[in-house]
Motif scaffolding. Structure first.
Motif, PDB file in Angstrom:
ATOM      1  N   PHE A 122       0.846  -1.209   0.000  1.00  0.00           N
ATOM      2  CA  PHE A 122       0.000   0.000   0.000  1.00  0.00           C
ATOM      3  C   PHE A 122       0.879   1.256   0.000  1.00  0.00           C
ATOM      4  CE2 PHE A 122      -2.118  -3.380   2.423  1.00  0.00           C
ATOM      5  CZ  PHE A 122      -3.274  -3.555   1.666  1.00  0.00           C
ATOM      6  N   PRO A 123       1.558   1.543  -1.107  1.00  0.00           N
ATOM      7  CA  PRO A 123       2.527   2.648  -1.142  1.00  0.00           C
ATOM      8  C   PRO A 123       1.930   4.023  -0.887  1.00  0.00           C
ATOM      9  CG  PRO A 123       2.098   1.810  -3.354  1.00  0.00           C
ATOM     10  CD  PRO A 123       1.453   0.843  -2.414  1.00  0.00           C
ATOM     11  N   LYS A 124       0.636   4.186  -1.140  1.00  0.00           N
ATOM     12  CA  LYS A 124       0.013   5.492  -0.924  1.00  0.00           C
ATOM     13  C   LYS A 124      -0.549   5.642   0.491  1.00  0.00           C
ATOM     14  CE  LYS A 124      -1.307   7.364  -5.391  1.00  0.00           C
ATOM     15  NZ  LYS A 124      -2.451   7.908  -6.173  1.00  0.00           N
ATOM     16  N   ARG A 125      -0.880   4.538   1.128  1.00  0.00           N
ATOM     17  CA  ARG A 125      -1.556   4.607   2.426  1.00  0.00           C
ATOM     18  C   ARG A 125      -0.773   3.933   3.555  1.00  0.00           C
ATOM     19  NH1 ARG A 125      -6.714   2.075   2.839  1.00  0.00           N
ATOM     20  NH2 ARG A 125      -6.024   0.480   1.371  1.00  0.00           N
ATOM     21  N   HIS A 126       0.478   3.582   3.284  1.00  0.00           N
ATOM     22  CA  HIS A 126       1.216   2.794   4.267  1.00  0.00           C
ATOM     23  C   HIS A 126       1.443   3.554   5.575  1.00  0.00           C
ATOM     24  CE1 HIS A 126       5.154   4.829   3.944  1.00  0.00           C
ATOM     25  NE2 HIS A 126       4.861   4.967   2.665  1.00  0.00           N
ATOM     26  N   VAL A 127       1.583   4.885   5.520  1.00  0.00           N
ATOM     27  CA  VAL A 127       1.814   5.653   6.747  1.00  0.00           C
ATOM     28  C   VAL A 127       0.613   5.530   7.689  1.00  0.00           C
ATOM     29  CG1 VAL A 127       2.186   7.938   7.721  1.00  0.00           C
ATOM     30  CG2 VAL A 127       3.385   7.268   5.627  1.00  0.00           C
ATOM     31  N   ILE A 128      -0.585   5.671   7.130  1.00  0.00           N
ATOM     32  CA  ILE A 128      -1.805   5.569   7.940  1.00  0.00           C
ATOM     33  C   ILE A 128      -1.969   4.164   8.496  1.00  0.00           C
ATOM     34  CG2 ILE A 128      -4.324   5.728   7.894  1.00  0.00           C
ATOM     35  CD1 ILE A 128      -4.053   7.849   5.722  1.00  0.00           C
ATOM     36  N   ILE A 129      -1.786   3.157   7.634  1.00  0.00           N
ATOM     37  CA  ILE A 129      -1.983   1.768   8.056  1.00  0.00           C
ATOM     38  C   ILE A 129      -0.966   1.376   9.120  1.00  0.00           C
ATOM     39  CG2 ILE A 129      -1.998  -0.634   7.296  1.00  0.00           C
ATOM     40  CD1 ILE A 129      -2.941   0.337   4.565  1.00  0.00           C
ATOM     41  N   ASN A 130       0.313   1.709   8.890  1.00  0.00           N
ATOM     42  CA  ASN A 130       1.345   1.340   9.863  1.00  0.00           C
ATOM     43  C   ASN A 130       1.204   2.104  11.175  1.00  0.00           C
ATOM     44  OD1 ASN A 130       2.756  -0.726   8.583  1.00  0.00           O
ATOM     45  ND2 ASN A 130       3.989   0.702   7.394  1.00  0.00           N
ATOM     46  N   THR A 131       0.711   3.326  11.111  1.00  0.00           N
ATOM     47  CA  THR A 131       0.465   4.081  12.343  1.00  0.00           C
ATOM     48  C   THR A 131      -0.580   3.376  13.198  1.00  0.00           C
ATOM     49  OG1 THR A 131       1.031   6.191  11.295  1.00  0.00           O
ATOM     50  CG2 THR A 131      -0.297   6.280  13.296  1.00  0.00           C
ATOM     51  N   ILE A 132      -1.645   2.891  12.549  1.00  0.00           N
ATOM     52  CA  ILE A 132      -2.680   2.143  13.276  1.00  0.00           C
ATOM     53  C   ILE A 132      -2.110   0.835  13.811  1.00  0.00           C
ATOM     54  CG2 ILE A 132      -4.894   0.956  13.037  1.00  0.00           C
ATOM     55  CD1 ILE A 132      -5.646   3.038  10.912  1.00  0.00           C
ATOM     56  N   LEU A 133      -1.296   0.160  12.987  1.00  0.00           N
ATOM     57  CA  LEU A 133      -0.691  -1.098  13.406  1.00  0.00           C
ATOM     58  C   LEU A 133       0.178  -0.903  14.648  1.00  0.00           C
ATOM     59  CD1 LEU A 133       0.046  -4.094  12.910  1.00  0.00           C
ATOM     60  CD2 LEU A 133       1.890  -3.276  11.422  1.00  0.00           C
ATOM     61  N   ILE A 134       0.981   0.148  14.646  1.00  0.00           N
ATOM     62  CA  ILE A 134       1.859   0.418  15.783  1.00  0.00           C
ATOM     63  C   ILE A 134       1.044   0.820  17.009  1.00  0.00           C
ATOM     64  CG2 ILE A 134       3.658   1.941  16.666  1.00  0.00           C
ATOM     65  CD1 ILE A 134       4.654  -0.133  14.704  1.00  0.00           C
ATOM     66  N   ARG A 135       0.024   1.631  16.798  1.00  0.00           N
ATOM     67  CA  ARG A 135      -0.777   2.151  17.903  1.00  0.00           C
ATOM     68  C   ARG A 135      -1.443   1.024  18.692  1.00  0.00           C
ATOM     69  NH1 ARG A 135      -4.901   6.358  15.882  1.00  0.00           N
ATOM     70  NH2 ARG A 135      -2.925   7.495  15.571  1.00  0.00           N
ATOM     71  N   TYR A 136      -1.905  -0.010  17.986  1.00  0.00           N
ATOM     72  CA  TYR A 136      -2.598  -1.100  18.662  1.00  0.00           C
ATOM     73  C   TYR A 136      -1.715  -2.348  18.820  1.00  0.00           C
ATOM     74  CZ  TYR A 136      -6.755   1.728  17.891  1.00  0.00           C
ATOM     75  OH  TYR A 136      -7.678   2.753  17.899  1.00  0.00           O
ATOM     76  N   GLY A 137      -0.807  -2.544  17.870  1.00  0.00           N
ATOM     77  CA  GLY A 137       0.024  -3.746  17.908  1.00  0.00           C
ATOM     78  C   GLY A 137       1.031  -3.753  19.041  1.00  0.00           C
ATOM     79  N   VAL A 138       1.688  -2.614  19.276  1.00  0.00           N
ATOM     80  CA  VAL A 138       2.705  -2.557  20.337  1.00  0.00           C
ATOM     81  C   VAL A 138       2.098  -2.796  21.719  1.00  0.00           C
ATOM     82  CG1 VAL A 138       4.349  -1.042  21.512  1.00  0.00           C
ATOM     83  CG2 VAL A 138       4.324  -1.152  19.017  1.00  0.00           C
ATOM     84  N   PRO A 139       0.987  -2.132  22.093  1.00  0.00           N
ATOM     85  CA  PRO A 139       0.393  -2.437  23.406  1.00  0.00           C
ATOM     86  C   PRO A 139      -0.046  -3.898  23.546  1.00  0.00           C
ATOM     87  CG  PRO A 139      -0.467  -0.359  22.566  1.00  0.00           C
ATOM     88  CD  PRO A 139       0.309  -0.983  21.453  1.00  0.00           C
TER      89      PRO A 139
END
Length: 342
Positions: free
Chosen positions: A146-163
């Motif tokens: 997802f080269p156009k939306r990867h920042v948004i997707i990865n931000t969500i992944l980090i926000r919920y994945g790390v906790p």
């Protein structure tokens, strides 16, 4: 902190054993050298981990730079800080007690929850060290897919994945809640007086070894699958490439992250091998029982090798910066510019 325990459960421990209460510390034994040696390479490695995190903290992530990605640097930083925390907690659980410096003191005190806290910390960080490496190929896969939306997707992944990952080890350490920490004599080839911290009275009589083994297999399998999908997507992207001016910086960063990811996977293999030898051979006369001596050094590999490989190969830590253009991709409906490597 009040505790209660059955005296019969102290069998196999050093508590209230007069021979251990009268033990005198002798620094001229190999466990002392094995407890001192790791600091020679761990302190420099920790400083490099701090430098990696410093790049993450001080970089202007609003400004795109070839070869650099905010989420990649965050996950590598978290993973390596976790590995160092594992080393530090394991040092207090096995390496330092093995020298015999606390043996006589430990023999005079009852099993308690404070000793268990040291054990819990080592197990907790061990599970984290297995989990965080999985996020690295996943983040890169999202960037490529997802080269156009990867920042948004990865931000969500980090926000919920790390906790979630931070809470994940509780599922495999809950049985320690009622348990008490004890000091036990280490098996041969460790000398008399070399102890380590273990536990008794766990909930339902559960033990960590097989939880640990199953988690190793689980996270290693997921990491291999994620890396396979990543390499497949990279190959597909290259097949759609119309015109490429691949930057030297991007190439070096891609190589650096790939080697770093593969080095993380080797941790599962080495850790699993030592764990199997512990399960089947600890306390026996087999030569494989000697693997327990070098097991901590095997665990150090992820902290040191991964850290130094990333630091020495990634262009973000090199003084010379080259200004090159990124890869240009096209599909049937649009053309877009994307950095494929991270």
């Amino acid at each position: 902190m009040s505790v209660s325990f059955n005296l019969s459960s102290l069998n196999g421990t050093v508590h209230f054993d007069e021979s251990y209460m009268n033990y005198e510390f002798n620094w001229k034994q190999f466990p002392t050298a094995f407890a001192t040696l790791p600091w020679i390479y761990m302190i420099p490695s920790f400083l490099v981990i701090c430098e990696i995190f410093n790049v993450y903290i001080n970089s202007n992530w609003k400004k795109a730079e070839p070869g650099k990605n905010q989420h990649v640097f965050l996950i590598i930083s978290l993973s390596q800080f976790t590995c160092f925390a594992l080393f530090f907690s394991d040092f207090w659980m096995t390496r330092l007690p093995s020298t015999g410096i606390f043996t006589s003191y430990c023999a005079t005190i009852p099993p308690n929850h404070w000793l268990k806290c040291i054990l819990f910390a080592a197990l907790y960080f061990n599970y984290l060290a297995m989990s965080f490496p999985f996020l690295l190929p996943v983040i890169r896969l999202i960037i490529v897919t997802f080269p156009k939306r990867h920042v948004i997707i990865n931000t969500i992944l980090i926000r919920y994945g790390v906790p979630l990952i931070l809470l994940f080890p509780i599922c495999f350490t809950f049985y320690l809640i009622p348990a008490l920490g004890v000091c036990k004599q280490r098996a041969s080839p460790y000398p008399f007086g070399a102890i380590w911290i273990y536990y008794i009275n766990s909930a339902f009589g559960l033990r960590n070894s097989f939880f640990h083994l199953y988690n190793l297999i689980f996270w290693m399998t997921l990491s291999i699958i994620a890396n396979f999908l990543l390499f497949y997507q990279v190959g597909q992207a290259r097949s759609r490439l119309i015109r490429a001016q691949t930057s030297g910086t991007s190439k070096r960063a891609h190589t650096s992250i790939t080697i770093t990811t593969l080095a993380m996977i080797t941790f599962y293999v080495t850790n699993g091998s030592f764990l199997l030898m512990y399960i089947f051979y600890y306390g026996t006369n087999s030569y494989f029982s000697y693997a327990e001596i070098i097991r901590p050094f095997g665990n150090d590999l992820q902290t040191c090798v991964v850290t130094w490989v990333f630091y020495l190969t990634h262009p973000a830590f090199q003084k010379k910066k080259s200004m090159d253009s990124d890869l240009i991709f096209s599909t049937s409906s649009f053309r877009r510019r994307v950095d494929i490597i991270i």
